[in-house]
Motif scaffolding. Structure first.
Motif, PDB file in Angstrom:
ATOM      1  N   PRO A 308       0.801  -1.240   0.000  1.00 34.55           N
ATOM      2  CA  PRO A 308       0.000   0.000   0.000  1.00 34.55           C
ATOM      3  C   PRO A 308       0.826   1.279   0.000  1.00 34.55           C
ATOM      4  CG  PRO A 308      -0.878  -1.577   1.575  1.00 34.55           C
ATOM      5  CD  PRO A 308       0.423  -2.142   1.099  1.00 34.55           C
ATOM      6  N   ALA A 309       1.910   1.320   0.795  1.00 34.85           N
ATOM      7  CA  ALA A 309       2.690   2.555   0.901  1.00 34.85           C
ATOM      8  C   ALA A 309       3.399   2.910  -0.397  1.00 34.85           C
ATOM      9  CB  ALA A 309       3.710   2.428   2.037  1.00 34.85           C
ATOM     10  N   ASP A 310       3.529   1.943  -1.296  1.00 31.04           N
ATOM     11  CA  ASP A 310       4.208   2.179  -2.571  1.00 31.04           C
ATOM     12  C   ASP A 310       3.238   2.126  -3.749  1.00 31.04           C
ATOM     13  OD1 ASP A 310       6.818   2.432  -1.486  1.00 31.04           O
ATOM     14  OD2 ASP A 310       6.928   0.255  -1.280  1.00 31.04           O
ATOM     15  N   THR A 311       1.957   2.302  -3.483  1.00 31.72           N
ATOM     16  CA  THR A 311       0.939   2.142  -4.530  1.00 31.72           C
ATOM     17  C   THR A 311       0.191   3.440  -4.788  1.00 31.72           C
ATOM     18  OG1 THR A 311       0.619  -0.196  -3.979  1.00 31.72           O
ATOM     19  CG2 THR A 311      -1.143   0.878  -5.217  1.00 31.72           C
ATOM     20  N   VAL A 312      -0.018   3.728  -6.065  1.00 31.64           N
ATOM     21  CA  VAL A 312      -0.855   4.851  -6.495  1.00 31.64           C
ATOM     22  C   VAL A 312      -2.035   4.279  -7.273  1.00 31.64           C
ATOM     23  CG1 VAL A 312      -0.996   6.980  -7.839  1.00 31.64           C
ATOM     24  CG2 VAL A 312       1.149   6.374  -6.683  1.00 31.64           C
ATOM     25  N   VAL A 313      -3.243   4.567  -6.831  1.00 31.55           N
ATOM     26  CA  VAL A 313      -4.456   4.163  -7.547  1.00 31.55           C
ATOM     27  C   VAL A 313      -5.051   5.399  -8.203  1.00 31.55           C
ATOM     28  CG1 VAL A 313      -6.801   3.242  -7.352  1.00 31.55           C
ATOM     29  CG2 VAL A 313      -4.944   2.235  -6.005  1.00 31.55           C
ATOM     30  N   VAL A 314      -5.260   5.333  -9.514  1.00 30.54           N
ATOM     31  CA  VAL A 314      -5.840   6.453 -10.260  1.00 30.54           C
ATOM     32  C   VAL A 314      -7.211   6.032 -10.777  1.00 30.54           C
ATOM     33  CG1 VAL A 314      -5.542   8.088 -12.151  1.00 30.54           C
ATOM     34  CG2 VAL A 314      -3.524   7.182 -10.960  1.00 30.54           C
ATOM     35  N   LEU A 315      -8.253   6.609 -10.212  1.00 28.79           N
ATOM     36  CA  LEU A 315      -9.618   6.368 -10.686  1.00 28.79           C
ATOM     37  C   LEU A 315      -9.972   7.450 -11.696  1.00 28.79           C
ATOM     38  CD1 LEU A 315     -12.450   5.040 -10.554  1.00 28.79           C
ATOM     39  CD2 LEU A 315     -12.965   6.586  -8.642  1.00 28.79           C
ATOM     40  N   ILE A 316     -10.337   7.041 -12.904  1.00 28.27           N
ATOM     41  CA  ILE A 316     -10.739   7.986 -13.949  1.00 28.27           C
ATOM     42  C   ILE A 316     -12.211   7.731 -14.240  1.00 28.27           C
ATOM     43  CG2 ILE A 316     -10.288   8.830 -16.282  1.00 28.27           C
ATOM     44  CD1 ILE A 316      -7.480   7.642 -16.059  1.00 28.27           C
ATOM     45  N   SER A 317     -13.077   8.633 -13.759  1.00 27.57           N
ATOM     46  CA  SER A 317     -14.515   8.402 -13.858  1.00 27.57           C
ATOM     47  C   SER A 317     -15.273   9.708 -13.647  1.00 27.57           C
ATOM     48  CB  SER A 317     -14.958   7.390 -12.788  1.00 27.57           C
ATOM     49  OG  SER A 317     -16.363   7.262 -12.747  1.00 27.57           O
ATOM     50  N   ASP A 318     -16.484   9.783 -14.235  1.00 23.62           N
ATOM     51  CA  ASP A 318     -17.351  10.933 -13.970  1.00 23.62           C
ATOM     52  C   ASP A 318     -18.148  10.748 -12.674  1.00 23.62           C
ATOM     53  OD1 ASP A 318     -19.215   9.028 -14.725  1.00 23.62           O
ATOM     54  OD2 ASP A 318     -19.685   9.962 -16.645  1.00 23.62           O
ATOM     55  N   PHE A 372     -10.859  16.054  -9.938  1.00 25.19           N
ATOM     56  CA  PHE A 372     -10.641  17.155 -10.872  1.00 25.19           C
ATOM     57  C   PHE A 372     -10.370  16.606 -12.265  1.00 25.19           C
ATOM     58  CE2 PHE A 372      -6.640  15.913  -9.032  1.00 25.19           C
ATOM     59  CZ  PHE A 372      -5.707  15.980 -10.057  1.00 25.19           C
ATOM     60  N   ALA A 373     -10.642  17.429 -13.264  1.00 25.77           N
ATOM     61  CA  ALA A 373     -10.338  17.063 -14.644  1.00 25.77           C
ATOM     62  C   ALA A 373      -8.874  17.361 -14.929  1.00 25.77           C
ATOM     63  CB  ALA A 373     -11.238  17.832 -15.614  1.00 25.77           C
ATOM     64  N   CYS A 374      -8.258  16.501 -15.716  1.00 24.69           N
ATOM     65  CA  CYS A 374      -6.816  16.599 -15.967  1.00 24.69           C
ATOM     66  C   CYS A 374      -6.552  16.519 -17.468  1.00 24.69           C
ATOM     67  CB  CYS A 374      -6.100  15.458 -15.242  1.00 24.69           C
ATOM     68  SG  CYS A 374      -4.310  15.401 -15.469  1.00 24.69           S
ATOM     69  N   THR A 375      -5.743  17.415 -17.976  1.00 26.62           N
ATOM     70  CA  THR A 375      -5.354  17.338 -19.379  1.00 26.62           C
ATOM     71  C   THR A 375      -4.227  16.317 -19.531  1.00 26.62           C
ATOM     72  OG1 THR A 375      -3.660  19.051 -19.208  1.00 26.62           O
ATOM     73  CG2 THR A 375      -5.920  19.776 -19.709  1.00 26.62           C
ATOM     74  N   PRO A 376      -4.056  15.756 -20.717  1.00 24.48           N
ATOM     75  CA  PRO A 376      -2.935  14.826 -20.935  1.00 24.48           C
ATOM     76  C   PRO A 376      -1.579  15.462 -20.649  1.00 24.48           C
ATOM     77  CG  PRO A 376      -4.534  14.639 -22.699  1.00 24.48           C
ATOM     78  CD  PRO A 376      -4.960  15.818 -21.881  1.00 24.48           C
ATOM     79  N   ASP A 377      -1.431  16.753 -20.919  1.00 26.27           N
ATOM     80  CA  ASP A 377      -0.144  17.408 -20.666  1.00 26.27           C
ATOM     81  C   ASP A 377       0.149  17.542 -19.177  1.00 26.27           C
ATOM     82  OD1 ASP A 377       0.488  17.690 -23.355  1.00 26.27           O
ATOM     83  OD2 ASP A 377      -0.486  19.640 -23.518  1.00 26.27           O
ATOM     84  N   LEU A 378      -0.900  17.617 -18.339  1.00 22.97           N
ATOM     85  CA  LEU A 378      -0.708  17.747 -16.902  1.00 22.97           C
ATOM     86  C   LEU A 378      -0.522  16.396 -16.213  1.00 22.97           C
ATOM     87  CD1 LEU A 378      -0.698  19.642 -14.399  1.00 22.97           C
ATOM     88  CD2 LEU A 378      -3.192  19.331 -14.298  1.00 22.97           C
ATOM     89  N   PHE A 379      -0.975  15.331 -16.840  1.00 24.65           N
ATOM     90  CA  PHE A 379      -0.979  14.020 -16.193  1.00 24.65           C
ATOM     91  C   PHE A 379       0.399  13.587 -15.676  1.00 24.65           C
ATOM     92  CE2 PHE A 379      -0.967   9.321 -16.300  1.00 24.65           C
ATOM     93  CZ  PHE A 379      -1.999   9.075 -15.406  1.00 24.65           C
ATOM     94  N   PRO A 380       1.493  13.762 -16.417  1.00 28.97           N
ATOM     95  CA  PRO A 380       2.798  13.375 -15.857  1.00 28.97           C
ATOM     96  C   PRO A 380       3.118  14.078 -14.549  1.00 28.97           C
ATOM     97  CG  PRO A 380       2.990  13.731 -18.214  1.00 28.97           C
ATOM     98  CD  PRO A 380       1.618  14.211 -17.818  1.00 28.97           C
ATOM     99  N   GLU A 381       2.763  15.362 -14.439  1.00 27.97           N
ATOM    100  CA  GLU A 381       3.022  16.103 -13.194  1.00 27.97           C
ATOM    101  C   GLU A 381       2.160  15.567 -12.050  1.00 27.97           C
ATOM    102  OE1 GLU A 381       2.907  20.367 -13.640  1.00 27.97           O
ATOM    103  OE2 GLU A 381       3.401  20.199 -15.770  1.00 27.97           O
ATOM    104  N   VAL A 382       0.910  15.206 -12.356  1.00 27.17           N
ATOM    105  CA  VAL A 382       0.034  14.636 -11.329  1.00 27.17           C
ATOM    106  C   VAL A 382       0.610  13.322 -10.815  1.00 27.17           C
ATOM    107  CG1 VAL A 382      -2.247  13.598 -10.931  1.00 27.17           C
ATOM    108  CG2 VAL A 382      -2.057  15.764 -12.177  1.00 27.17           C
ATOM    109  N   PRO A 391       1.609  17.429  -2.562  1.00 32.25           N
ATOM    110  CA  PRO A 391       0.308  17.905  -3.042  1.00 32.25           C
ATOM    111  C   PRO A 391       0.184  17.832  -4.562  1.00 32.25           C
ATOM    112  CG  PRO A 391       1.158  19.369  -1.345  1.00 32.25           C
ATOM    113  CD  PRO A 391       2.262  18.401  -1.658  1.00 32.25           C
ATOM    114  N   LEU A 392      -0.975  17.424  -5.019  1.00 31.87           N
ATOM    115  CA  LEU A 392      -1.202  17.296  -6.457  1.00 31.87           C
ATOM    116  C   LEU A 392      -1.362  18.670  -7.100  1.00 31.87           C
ATOM    117  CD1 LEU A 392      -3.824  14.392  -6.493  1.00 31.87           C
ATOM    118  CD2 LEU A 392      -1.340  14.225  -6.680  1.00 31.87           C
TER     119      LEU A 392
END
Length: 401
Positions: A308-318, A372-382, A391-392
């Motif tokens: 868990p401490a090394d895991t990032v879960v990204v939920l992409i949903s409306d 929040f909505a994220c553009t493809p260009d911002l995704f690497p920074e997120v 902080p994101l």
């Protein structure tokens, strides 16, 4: 897009008279009906351009108070549509062509014509066209599938060229910085963290901090891995997000220091991790449309977490949940409590913030998982911020707090 917006993109005419040029543009915008008031006749290229606009948008915009519907002239004839597609690529810039194609599909019901190979070869391929093709995947005849895959592959390869290098660089840097060492070399010292850790050793007479303990940046090795789980809503409204997420999944999957899992869901959950090396296979493994069960999808993702401490879960949903709302929120809270970094994206596209369930977004924000909505260009920074547990970089205008 409206007829006026499309007409506004045309090049300036060859003549040098500003007044005549204004009349020409107004004539293209208004569509040449008897009441357009321009008195401007078109010929040659302008007449052909006007015909392409009229075929899609009718003679002009609706007149207020007259109740007259706009008409269009493409019909359902594949040859006429193919000619029209060629015309608009001749007369309008690529960005406008793509929007006009989407308008033709939406306004005139031309989706079924995309099942013909000749039509696919004529269109200007973009992310939205890929989404349309994926939604038609199950109805697509075998004779069309190879052409459709070629169209999708071209778009995917273009996206990878645009996004891959920057994504790998951002995440490699984040992995390096997240691997802290206690005896760093001088150029690897993280001075901000070192000073914060040694503030108790401040000597006021010398106005300095004695750094008894140094904190530095490590160098991420192949044995230092982060786990990333991309959990993607494949309901029809998320088509562009599915395309971008599949591309990013392939990029992350190519990085040895990151273990990537890609999960798509509607009311069912499908793990497409074994297809990550080819995002085209991933995309054709999705099934756009149907209901949504976020809780079930998160339950599966939760079952795959081993560190868990090394895991990032990204939920992409409306966030329009058809499953059990309270259970969904409990799962998010449990994952975060265990140390998982949880990221919620309402969209992964260039289109801005879509329609979404604000009640669920508010509930997630209360769990410190703002949506929040994220553009493809911002995704690497997120992703880099999530890996480093900082902080994101949430865009102000698209944030739901």
């Amino acid at each position: 897009m409206t007829r006026g917006a499309a007409a506004g993109s045309v090049e300036q005419g060859a003549g040098g008279d500003p007044a005549a040029e204004r009349l020409r543009r107004w004539r293209l915008v208004l569509g040449g009906e008897s009441a357009d008031g321009t008195g401007c006749a078109l010929g040659g290229r302008d007449a052909a351009m006007d015909g392409a606009l009229t075929a899609l948008y009718g003679g002009g915009e609706e007149k207020k108070g007259r109740g007259r519907e706009r008409s269009a002239g493409l019909g359902a004839s594949a040859p006429s549509v193919a000619r029209w597609l060629g015309d608009i690529r001749t007369y309008f810039p690529s960005s406008v062509v793509q929007v006009m194609q989407r308008d033709a599909i939406d306004r005139l019901g031309l989706s079924t014509l995309l099942l013909e190979p000749e039509m696919l070869e004529a269109v200007e391929a973009d992310v939205h066209l890929v989404g349309t093709l994926l939604s038609l995947n199950k109805a697509m005849p075998e004779t069309t599938k190879e052409t459709a895959r070629a169209v999708v592959r071209k778009v995917v390869e273009d996206l990878e060229k645009r996004l891959a290098t920057r994504t790998r660089a951002a995440l490699t840097g984040a992995l390096d910085r997240s691997a802290r060492v206690s005896r760093p070399r001088h150029h690897d010292i993280d001075w901000n963290r070192t000073i914060a850790a040694n503030l108790k050793n401040y000597l006021p007479e010398y106005r300095t901090v004695v750094p008894e303990r140094l904190i530095g940046y490590g160098r991420a090795s192949q044995s230092v891995k982060k786990e990333v789980i991309l959990c993607i809503d494949q309901s029809g409204s998320m088509a562009a997000s599915v395309v971008y997420a599949s591309v990013f999944g392939a990029v992350l999957g190519s990085m040895r220091s990151i273990s990537t899992r890609l999960v798509v869901f509607d009311t069912n959950v499908v793990d497409l991790t074994d297809q990550l090396d080819d995002p085209v296979d991933v995309l054709f493994g999705t099934q756009l449309g149907g209901g949504t069960d976020i809780n079930r999808a998160l339950a599966y993702c939760q079952s795959q977490i081993t560190r868990p401490a090394d895991t990032v879960v990204v939920l992409i949903s409306d966030l329009y949940e058809g499953g059990i709302r309270d259970e969904m929120l409990k799962r998010v809270a449990a994952m975060k409590a265990s140390g998982v970094q949880f990221v919620t994206l309402l969209a992964l596209s260039d289109e801005g913030t879509p329609a979404y369930d604000r009640e669920h977004a508010t509930a997630l924000a209360a769990l410190d998982a703002p949506a929040f909505a994220c553009t493809p260009d911002l995704f690497p920074e997120v992703m880099a911020a999530a890996i480093e547990r900082r902080p994101l970089p949430i865009p102000d205008m698209n944030t739901h707090r």
